[in-house]
Design a protein around this motif. Structure first.
Motif, PDB file in Angstrom:
ATOM      1  N   ILE A 171       4.217  -0.572   4.054  1.00  0.00           N
ATOM      2  CA  ILE A 171       4.634   0.819   4.051  1.00  0.00           C
ATOM      3  C   ILE A 171       5.948   0.785   4.793  1.00  0.00           C
ATOM      4  CG2 ILE A 171       4.310   3.172   4.890  1.00  0.00           C
ATOM      5  CD1 ILE A 171       1.735   3.619   4.220  1.00  0.00           C
ATOM      6  N   ASP A 199       2.142   4.805  -1.159  1.00  0.00           N
ATOM      7  CA  ASP A 199       2.950   4.210  -0.004  1.00  0.00           C
ATOM      8  C   ASP A 199       4.264   4.111  -0.178  1.00  0.00           C
ATOM      9  OD1 ASP A 199       0.920   3.080   0.557  1.00  0.00           O
ATOM     10  OD2 ASP A 199       0.591   1.367  -0.661  1.00  0.00           O
ATOM     11  N   SER A 232       6.591   5.745   2.801  1.00  0.00           N
ATOM     12  CA  SER A 232       7.792   5.005   3.510  1.00  0.00           C
ATOM     13  C   SER A 232       8.962   5.783   3.959  1.00  0.00           C
ATOM     14  CB  SER A 232       7.857   4.147   2.315  1.00  0.00           C
ATOM     15  OG  SER A 232       8.446   4.304   1.303  1.00  0.00           O
TER      16      SER A 232
END
Length: 440
Positions: free
Chosen positions: A139, A404, A408
């Motif tokens: 991430i 993800d 992120s």
């Protein structure tokens, strides 16, 4: 019908066309031309024609295809790949070092390219798999690649700043210089975040193992040669321009020639590399040309309507807002539009209103160009339609999910917002360098 209502109707029509999936230049240009014909009859056709002539006569336009060519030549010939291997060896022993090296790599690519897509392609296909293999948190590093690649539209030679300069009629050279310190500051803030995060949670960015660190200094110094060519290209392009040896257009030609020479020196200038470079350069250049033409047509109609003066009177007279309050509302509207439009569409849609209004409020248009570009960087990374989110989804390894990718970008968006506030509060961060260079 009042001019204010006509302006609102034009914006509404344009947004409807964009939501139907029409190309940006087609939607904006069509609304501009139809509105001009309805408002001024046959004479309205002269507006689009005059905008086209004005565009073709604008000499700095030559910089656009040349810088795009330079970026794709460096990317397709693999010179950027060599840079990553160099950063891998020198930054690897640090905790989070490969992530820091990736940010530095993105700055270097930005200084050679001017587009975010090249940095994203290199980061997602080269850096990201390597970082995952080294045990980095997926991430965090997905956010690093997305945030780092967004620097391509701020660090010179930024193609987005060239586009802004064309529409705002501001010197592209000054806009480039204005983007230097904000771009480096933002890269520095990314690195500070990575260092602090990896200090608190070392498992997110483990250093290289003892065996991998055991590289002779002679080998490390040999790898430094990978950075010589990019530095020479950057000096030939930007250094000569800052010293006054070359003009802006000449600088872009030197950069394109230097990139081609570098590919020849590396023995990588194959027919396939040249074909891909020319094909991508032509496609991107034509896209920008059509968008600029549509924006000029739309702006000419708005100028004829007097919509800018009406909106300024509404904000200042009826709402009683001050210049800074209006500016903050503009930036918030950019952030909102960035959730469903890319940077080019945002600029073309609001340029006829915002740029003259910013000038009327007494703000510096060079400084505002940097604010717009930073806001565009944030827009590149905000869901649901962030440009970098889609690029990452298309290029990322299969183990990185869409969830993800969205998770992120959260900390990096906050870092970018901090950079935006800093540049707004301290305009000289953007304005000192162009004022200093052009004062000479």
């Amino acid at each position: 019908m009042s001019y204010e209502m006509i302006a609102i109707l034009m914006f509404a029509s344009m947004m409807v066309m964009l939501l139907t999936g029409q190309r940006v230049f087609g939607a904006i240009g069509a609304v501009a031309v139809i509105a001009s014909l309805l408002l001024w009859g046959d004479g309205g056709s002269e507006i689009a024609f005059s905008a086209g002539v004005k565009l073709m006569k604008w000499y700095p336009l030559l910089t656009l295809p040349l810088f795009i060519y330079m970026g794709y030549m460096l990317s397709e010939s693999g010179i950027a790949d060599d840079l990553y291997r160099m950063f891998h060896v020198w930054f690897g022993p640090l905790s989070g070092g490969l992530a820091i090296g990736t940010v530095v790599l993105m700055v270097a690519i930005s200084a050679m390219n001017g587009l975010s897509v090249a940095g994203m392609a290199i980061g997602a296909t080269i850096a990201l798999p390597e970082l995952l293999r080294r045990g980095y948190d997926k991430i965090m590093i997905t956010g690093v690649v997305q945030a780092g690649s967004s620097l391509g539209i701020l660090v010179p030679p930024s193609v987005v700043l060239v586009l802004y300069g064309m529409i705002a009629r501001e010197p592209v050279g000054q806009l480039w210089l204005a983007g230097v310190f904000p771009g480096l500051m933002m890269a520095g803030l990314f690195i500070v975040y990575i260092v602090i995060r990896c200090r608190i949670q070392p498992e997110l960015g483990p250093p290289l193992s003892e065996e991998e660190r055991d590289i002779p200094m002679r080998e490390k110094l040999k790898l430094l040669r990978a950075g010589i060519l990019p530095i020479l290209i950057f000096f030939c392009m930007t250094g000569l321009f800052l010293m006054g040896v070359t003009s802006l257009v000449e600088s872009s030609a030197v950069g394109a020639l230097a990139a081609t020479a570098a590919a020849i020196v590396k023995r990588r200038l194959t027919a396939h590399v040249m074909e891909e470079t020319l094909r991508k350069t032509l496609g991107v250049s034509c896209m920008f040309m059509w968008i600029i033409l549509a924006a000029l047509c739309f702006g000419a109609v708005f100028d004829g309507l007097g919509a800018v003066r009406a909106i300024e009177g509404f904000f200042v007279g009826q709402l009683g807002l001050g210049p800074w309050e209006i500016l903050i509302l503009m930036q918030l509207s950019f952030l909102l539009m960035g959730t469903f439009l890319d940077d080019t569409a945002m600029l073309v849609i609001v340029a006829p209103l915002y740029i003259p209004l910013v000038d009327a409020l007494g703000f510096d248009l060079i400084w505002y160009g940097v604010l717009y570009t930073i806001t565009s960087q944030i827009a590149y990374m905000t869901p649901p339609f962030g440009y970098n989110l889609f690029l990452m989804r298309a290029m990322a390894p299969p183990e990185i999910s869409l969830t993800d990718i969205y998770r992120s970008i959260v900390p990096f968006v906050f870092v970018m917002l901090l950079a935006l506030v800093i540049v707004m509060v301290f305009p000289q961060i953007a304005l000192w360098l162009p004022q200093h260079v052009y004062a000479r």
